[in-house]
Structure formats: structure tokens, C-alpha cells
Enzyme design. Structure first.
Site, PDB file in Angstrom:
ATOM      1  N   GLY A  11     -14.646 -23.009 149.564  1.00 46.29           N
ATOM      2  CA  GLY A  11     -14.726 -24.167 150.468  1.00 46.29           C
ATOM      3  C   GLY A  11     -13.394 -24.919 150.475  1.00 46.29           C
ATOM      4  CD  GLU A 103     -17.983 -20.300 138.136  1.00 50.87           C
ATOM      5  OE1 GLU A 103     -18.785 -20.151 139.062  1.00 50.87           O
ATOM      6  OE2 GLU A 103     -18.134 -19.814 137.002  1.00 50.87           O
ATOM      7  CG  ASP A 127     -18.930 -28.872 144.468  1.00 53.53           C
ATOM      8  OD1 ASP A 127     -18.990 -29.694 145.398  1.00 53.53           O
ATOM      9  OD2 ASP A 127     -19.421 -27.734 144.537  1.00 53.53           O
ATOM     10  CG  MET A 169     -21.348 -31.298 150.678  1.00 51.44           C
ATOM     11  SD  MET A 169     -19.894 -30.351 151.159  1.00 51.44           S
ATOM     12  CE  MET A 169     -20.552 -29.487 152.576  1.00 51.44           C
ATOM     13  N   GLY A 170     -22.305 -31.180 146.711  1.00 49.81           N
ATOM     14  CA  GLY A 170     -22.225 -30.889 145.275  1.00 49.81           C
ATOM     15  C   GLY A 170     -23.225 -29.806 144.964  1.00 49.81           C
ATOM     16  CG  HIS A 268     -19.137 -29.045 156.111  1.00 46.65           C
ATOM     17  ND1 HIS A 268     -20.436 -28.790 156.428  1.00 46.65           N
ATOM     18  CD2 HIS A 268     -18.718 -28.020 155.345  1.00 46.65           C
ATOM     19  CE1 HIS A 268     -20.801 -27.636 155.886  1.00 46.65           C
ATOM     20  NE2 HIS A 268     -19.774 -27.149 155.228  1.00 46.65           N
TER      21      HIS A 268
END
Ligand code: F6P
Length: 337
Positions: A11, A103, A127, A169-170, A268
Site C-alpha cells: 500500500g 512486511e 499501519d 485504517m489499520g 484511503h
């Protein structure tokens, strides 16, 4: 003269362009050639790239997104993907690659390093859940947008005497929700890491509404209200935006408390826009450090933030497990609510 490349995967988030600027500027300073690989690992598989020069990067620091574009492509999940990546290394005669990502992207970088490819990482994710680093760029910008949105919702909630739920988000970790909830002094903040019950949430909302006529709840999209859809991407992630946690939460709070409750989803919006000062500085510094190490032949590491220093951390340390919100933070929330 060396030939080096940089890519951005996963992202997007504010801070990627500063990192591209930092890495490119560092390499150009010594007269090396720099390629920008397009759309993350997809570009390494397909061999799509642009050449980066001073002009390409001169005015990108203040811009959100990534000029190299991005994708969630995993070469290890594509037939012949890893061989294609190796071919791009050969065809461009690359001496090394800087991979900026979270990640998933760094997980690929780590595996490629294990099979002998010269790769260095730049950690990024809004995040903020990457291990091995104190913070990642993208987070400060995203949480600042979250705080601003919650404060705006407070104004309108107050005018109408409503409860308002803000979904942020998260994916796995609630850092964005935590910082949004604390900085905008929400009445309740729901995180994937925090135990919750309908009774607890509804009593906080009812109490706030009774005391001052409105209430604010912040919820992380990663909170599970009920089990949902199962379609996943190449890294095994479901699309959390389709879960509509905020909307469902608002509906249930309204039913249970009798208070008119509405919801808003940031989605977003939190990933776009100019990077904050913190994210610009971190992006530029991490980009420069990663390129410096790559040029000196030090691979398999990433440019992590420890305190206020940029330090070398093995890529492996970043991808083993995620950094989630700890009990100390949850106790802090409890003091405030
Ligand atoms: O992993 C970063 C992240 O922004 C998550 O917070 C969110 O769940 C996800 O990306 C959204 O991904 P996409 O851009 O594919 O909708």
C-alpha cells in the site's frame, strides 16, 4: 559507476517520494546510474522501469503517493516470478536494489537476499506495525488525518446531539486508531488488540451523551465484529474496507442506546496527501542510508529508526512478527475514557 534501482511495494503512503528522493540523490551524488522499478515487485518480474535523474526527483518530496507506483505482487506466488526477478537484475546489470515497503515487500526482499540477491530495505507502512523499527513513515501523516477527521466529526456531532463513529485504517494493528483516539480524546477507541463488549462501548457512549450531549467513537478497520468474507490477495490479506466495521458498529450502538448514531469511514483518504514534516524527514533519511549501505556492499538489512538514529537492522528482524499495540497503551486509553 554502479547501476542501482529502487522500488516501492504494498500500500502506498506519504513518505515514499521523500525516500525515493533521498536514495536517488545519494546515488547520483557519486555519479551512479539509478533505475526506478515500476509497480513494486511486478516491475521486477516484467522488467518495467524508468531512469531516475535529478529532474525526476527534484520536486517530489512534498507529494503523497509514489512516483514509481506500486502493487501487491508477490514473485514467490507467481509461476517463474523469482527467475523473472533475477533476469531483470541481469538485464539491467544491477549492482543492487533498494526495496521500500512493509512486511510483505520486505518479506520478499529478505527471501531474495537469502538466495543471493543484493537487496536493502526501507521500512514503510501507515499501519506502523513493522518490527525492528521504532516508527515507519506514513504513520504520522495517516494518524494526523485521523485526528483532524475526528475533530471535525466532533463539531457536527455536537451540533446535532449525535454519536459519531470514525473508522480508520489499520490491518492487523490498531496504532492509527490509538493515536487518533487519544489525540482527538474520543469517548471510546476500539482496536484489534483490545478486548471489548457491547455493554462497555454503549455505557461509554451513553455516559458521554448524557454529560455533554454527543459522543465520539474511533474504531480500527481490523476489529472483528463478526466473521466475514474470505477472498484474499497474493499475500493472504482480506479486503477490510468491505467489512464496514464502522457502519455496523454505529447501527448497533444506535439500536442499543437509542442515541442517533452515524458513521464515517476514512479509508484511503488517510493514505494520500502530502507527508508531514516527520514523514518527510524519516523518508529522506532512510532513503539516503539504505542507498549508502547498498553502494558499500552491505545487504540484507533495512534502514530502521531507533530513537532518533537510523540504524542497520537485518531484514529478517522486520518480517518475523508484527508490532502490535501493547497493554501499556491500552491502560493509557482506559485512563482517558
Ligand atoms: O497495509 C496498509 C493498509 O493501508 C491497511 O491499513 C489497509 O487495510 C490496506 O492497506 C488497504 O489496502 P488496499 O490499498 O489494497 O485497499
Amino acid at each position: 559507476m554502479k547501476k542501482v534501482a529502487i522500488l516501492t511495494g504494498g500500500g502506498d503512503c506519504p513518505g515514499l517520494n521523500p525516500a525515493i528522493y533521498g536514495a536517488t540523490t545519494r546515488a547520483l551524488k557519486e555519479g551512479h546510474k539509478v533505475f526506478g522499478i515500476l509497480e513494486g515487485w511486478k516491475g521486477m518480474i516484467e522488467g518495467s522501469f524508468i531512469e531516475l535523474n535529478r529532474k525526476t526527483v527534484e520536486d517530489i518530496v512534498g507529494r503523497g503517493g509514489t512516483i514509481l507506483r506500486t502493487s501487491r505482487t508477490n514473485p514467490f506466488k507467481r509461476e517463474g516470478g523469482v527467475d523473472a526477478v533475477k533476469r531483470t537484475f541481469e538485464s539491467l546489470s544491477l549492482d543492487g536494489l533498494v526495496a521500500a515497503g512493509g512486511e510483505d515487500t520486505l518479506g520478499v526482499a529478505s527471501k531474495l537476499y537469502d538466495i543471493g540477491l543484493p537487496v536493502v530495505g526501507v521500512p514503510k507502512t501507515m499501519d506502523n506495525d513493522l518490527s525492528g523499527t521504532d516508527s515507519t513513515f506514513g504513520f504520522d501523516s495517516a494518524a494526523t488525518v485521523g485526528m483532524d477527521a475526528a475533530m471535525r466529526l466532533r463539531d457536527t456531532a455536537k451540533s446535532h446531539g449525535r454519536a459519531l463513529v470514525l473508522e480508520v485504517m489499520g490491518r492487523h494493528a490498531g496504532w492509527v486508531a490509538l493515536y487518533t483516539g487519544i489525540s482527538a480524546y474520543a469517548d471510546y477507541t476500539m482496536l484489534p488488540e483490545r478486548k471489548w463488549s457491547w455493554d462497555e462501548i454503549c455505557s461509554k457512549v451513553s455516559k458521554a451523551h448524557a454529560e455533554r450531549g454527543y459522543a465520539i467513537v474511533v474504531v480500527s478497520e481490523g476489529v472483528e465484529l463478526a466473521s466475514g468474507q474470505s477472498e484474499t490477495d497474493e499475500f493472504g490479506h482480506i479486503n477490510l474496507a468491505k467489512q464496514d466495521v464502522g457502519e455496523k458498529l454505529a447501527e448497533e450502538i444506535g439500536k442499543r442506546t437509542g442515541i442517533e448514531t452515524r458513521s464515517a469511514k476514512l479509508g484511503h483518504i488517510e493514505r494520500g496527501g502530502p507527508p508531514t514534516l516527520f514523514d518527510r524527514m524519516l523518508g529522506i533519511r532512510a532513503g539516503i542510508a539504505a542507498m549508502e549501505w547498498l553502494l558499500s556492499g552491505d545487504y540484507g538489512i533495512m534502514a530502521a529508526l531507533r530513537g532518533n538514529e537510523i540504524v542497520k537492522v537485518p531484514l529478517k528482524d522486520a518480517v518475523g512478527s508484527l508490532k502490535t499495540v501493547t497493554g501499556d497503551w491500552i491502560r493509557l486509553l482506559e485512563v482517558l475514557e
